[in-house]
Design a protein around this motif. Structure first.
Motif, PDB file in Angstrom:
ATOM      1  N   PRO A 134       0.814  -1.294  -0.048  1.00 16.30           N
ATOM      2  CA  PRO A 134       0.268  -0.461   0.181  1.00 16.30           C
ATOM      3  C   PRO A 134       1.231   1.268  -0.027  1.00 16.30           C
ATOM      4  O   PRO A 134       0.409   1.556  -0.530  1.00 16.30           O
ATOM      5  CB  PRO A 134      -0.643   0.000   1.159  1.00 16.30           C
ATOM      6  N   ALA A 135       1.877   1.766   0.832  1.00 11.83           N
ATOM      7  CA  ALA A 135       2.562   1.946   0.290  1.00 11.83           C
ATOM      8  C   ALA A 135       3.441   2.846  -0.928  1.00 11.83           C
ATOM      9  O   ALA A 135       3.502   3.957  -1.233  1.00 11.83           O
ATOM     10  CB  ALA A 135       3.789   2.008   1.820  1.00 11.83           C
ATOM     11  N   VAL A 136       3.591   1.654  -1.394  1.00 15.88           N
ATOM     12  CA  VAL A 136       3.624   2.142  -2.921  1.00 15.88           C
ATOM     13  C   VAL A 136       3.391   2.080  -3.755  1.00 15.88           C
ATOM     14  O   VAL A 136       3.476   3.301  -4.308  1.00 15.88           O
ATOM     15  CB  VAL A 136       4.675   0.464  -3.641  1.00 15.88           C
ATOM     16  N   TYR A 137       1.129   1.572  -3.500  1.00 14.71           N
ATOM     17  CA  TYR A 137       0.488   2.013  -4.531  1.00 14.71           C
ATOM     18  C   TYR A 137       0.191   3.954  -4.249  1.00 14.71           C
ATOM     19  O   TYR A 137       0.003   4.529  -5.520  1.00 14.71           O
ATOM     20  CB  TYR A 137      -0.612   1.616  -4.530  1.00 14.71           C
ATOM     21  N   TYR A 138      -0.009   4.005  -3.002  1.00 14.15           N
ATOM     22  CA  TYR A 138      -0.035   5.439  -2.501  1.00 14.15           C
ATOM     23  C   TYR A 138       0.961   6.462  -2.979  1.00 14.15           C
ATOM     24  O   TYR A 138       0.485   7.585  -3.683  1.00 14.15           O
ATOM     25  CB  TYR A 138      -0.037   5.270  -1.467  1.00 14.15           C
ATOM     26  N   THR A 139       1.654   6.066  -2.733  1.00 22.47           N
ATOM     27  CA  THR A 139       3.310   7.134  -3.755  1.00 22.47           C
ATOM     28  C   THR A 139       2.972   7.302  -4.592  1.00 22.47           C
ATOM     29  O   THR A 139       3.149   8.197  -5.481  1.00 22.47           O
ATOM     30  CB  THR A 139       4.616   6.290  -2.915  1.00 22.47           C
ATOM     31  N   LEU A 140       3.072   6.317  -5.826  1.00 23.27           N
ATOM     32  CA  LEU A 140       2.974   6.505  -7.065  1.00 23.27           C
ATOM     33  C   LEU A 140       0.965   6.794  -7.900  1.00 23.27           C
ATOM     34  O   LEU A 140       1.497   7.994  -8.213  1.00 23.27           O
ATOM     35  CB  LEU A 140       2.773   4.418  -7.964  1.00 23.27           C
ATOM     36  N   LEU A 141       0.589   6.476  -7.291  1.00 25.89           N
ATOM     37  CA  LEU A 141      -0.738   7.251  -7.521  1.00 25.89           C
ATOM     38  C   LEU A 141      -1.081   8.846  -6.660  1.00 25.89           C
ATOM     39  O   LEU A 141      -1.275   8.672  -7.642  1.00 25.89           O
ATOM     40  CB  LEU A 141      -2.380   6.921  -6.703  1.00 25.89           C
ATOM     41  N   LEU A 142      -0.085   9.323  -6.207  1.00 26.07           N
ATOM     42  CA  LEU A 142       0.026  10.319  -5.675  1.00 26.07           C
ATOM     43  C   LEU A 142       1.169  11.504  -6.869  1.00 26.07           C
ATOM     44  O   LEU A 142       0.572  12.206  -6.965  1.00 26.07           O
ATOM     45  CB  LEU A 142       0.834  10.905  -4.350  1.00 26.07           C
ATOM     46  N   ALA A 143       1.585  10.354  -7.075  1.00 23.30           N
ATOM     47  CA  ALA A 143       2.967  10.736  -8.188  1.00 23.30           C
ATOM     48  C   ALA A 143       2.247  11.050  -9.458  1.00 23.30           C
ATOM     49  O   ALA A 143       1.920  11.937 -10.477  1.00 23.30           O
ATOM     50  CB  ALA A 143       4.309   9.615  -8.528  1.00 23.30           C
ATOM     51  N   ALA A 144       1.489  10.231  -9.609  1.00 18.63           N
ATOM     52  CA  ALA A 144       0.357  10.494 -11.627  1.00 18.63           C
ATOM     53  C   ALA A 144      -0.815  10.771 -10.804  1.00 18.63           C
ATOM     54  O   ALA A 144      -0.893  11.211 -12.089  1.00 18.63           O
ATOM     55  CB  ALA A 144      -0.194   8.951 -11.220  1.00 18.63           C
ATOM     56  N   SER A 145      -1.371  11.423  -9.467  1.00 14.68           N
ATOM     57  CA  SER A 145      -2.526  12.521 -10.122  1.00 14.68           C
ATOM     58  C   SER A 145      -1.766  14.041  -9.160  1.00 14.68           C
ATOM     59  O   SER A 145      -3.016  14.498  -9.725  1.00 14.68           O
ATOM     60  CB  SER A 145      -3.461  11.934  -8.423  1.00 14.68           C
TER      61      SER A 145
END
Length: 185
Positions: A134-145
């Motif tokens: 979840p930490a990786v997904y969260y970080t990537l989603l923040l970067a993508a959005s």
């Protein structure tokens, strides 16, 4: 229209649940092996080594990505972290494929090493992998959005440090587990 910026926590939760369900389903035998085409034994036997190499490449990519952002090279950081995520996905697909068809690998070494060294290392590796997802997904989603100019005002820098640390330790311990299963014994 879905505004991803407003849905990052929810999307993180959905992606995490799906990912962990696939992993636990494969390891627990809930995914029927008949659903997948069976590769030759030589391919199935090579997957752990390929995954160890993928893990090593991911470690290098993550470390280079951390170095890039510390030097202010945002574009290089982005490419390296997306690459690390791609390596993680490749690792996961191969792992799930093999474990669905073959099952988990039993420890071939002495019982005392299994009990006092292998199981604790494996437990830490698995725990960090579970928490890192979840930490990786969260970080990537923040970067993508978010635009790059806004990322410093989000949780991306803090979450990224946590995600990268857990990811690095988990990948490293995965290589140690591989060595104990396939190289040392």
């Amino acid at each position: 229209m879905l505004d991803v910026r407003e849905q990052v926590p929810a999307l993180t939760a959905v992606l995490t649940v799906v990912s962990l369900a696939l992993v636990f389903g494969a390891v627990g035998g809930a995914i029927p092996a008949v659903l997948l085409p069976r590769a030759p034994e030589s391919v199935l036997e090579a997957i752990p080594t390929v995954n160890a190499l993928i893990s090593a490449a991911a470690i290098v990519s993550i470390l280079a990505g951390v170095r890039a952002i510390r030097r202010g090279n945002v574009e290089r950081h982005r490419r390296l972290m997306v690459g690390a995520f791609g390596l993680f996905v490749a690792f996961l697909v191969l792992y799930l494929y093999r474990v669905t068809l073959v099952g988990p690998t039993d420890f071939p070494g002495p019982a005392v090493v299994e009990t006092y060294v292998y199981f604790p290392l494996l437990a830490i590796h698995i725990l960090l992998a579970i928490v890192a997802i979840p930490a990786v997904y969260y970080t990537l989603l923040l970067a993508a959005s978010h635009p790059v100019s806004q990322l410093g005002r989000t949780n991306h820098p803090r979450a990224g440090k946590v995600a990268a640390t857990m990811w690095l330790i988990s990948f490293s311990l995965g290589i140690v587990v591989y060595a104990m299963l396939y190289v040392v014994w």
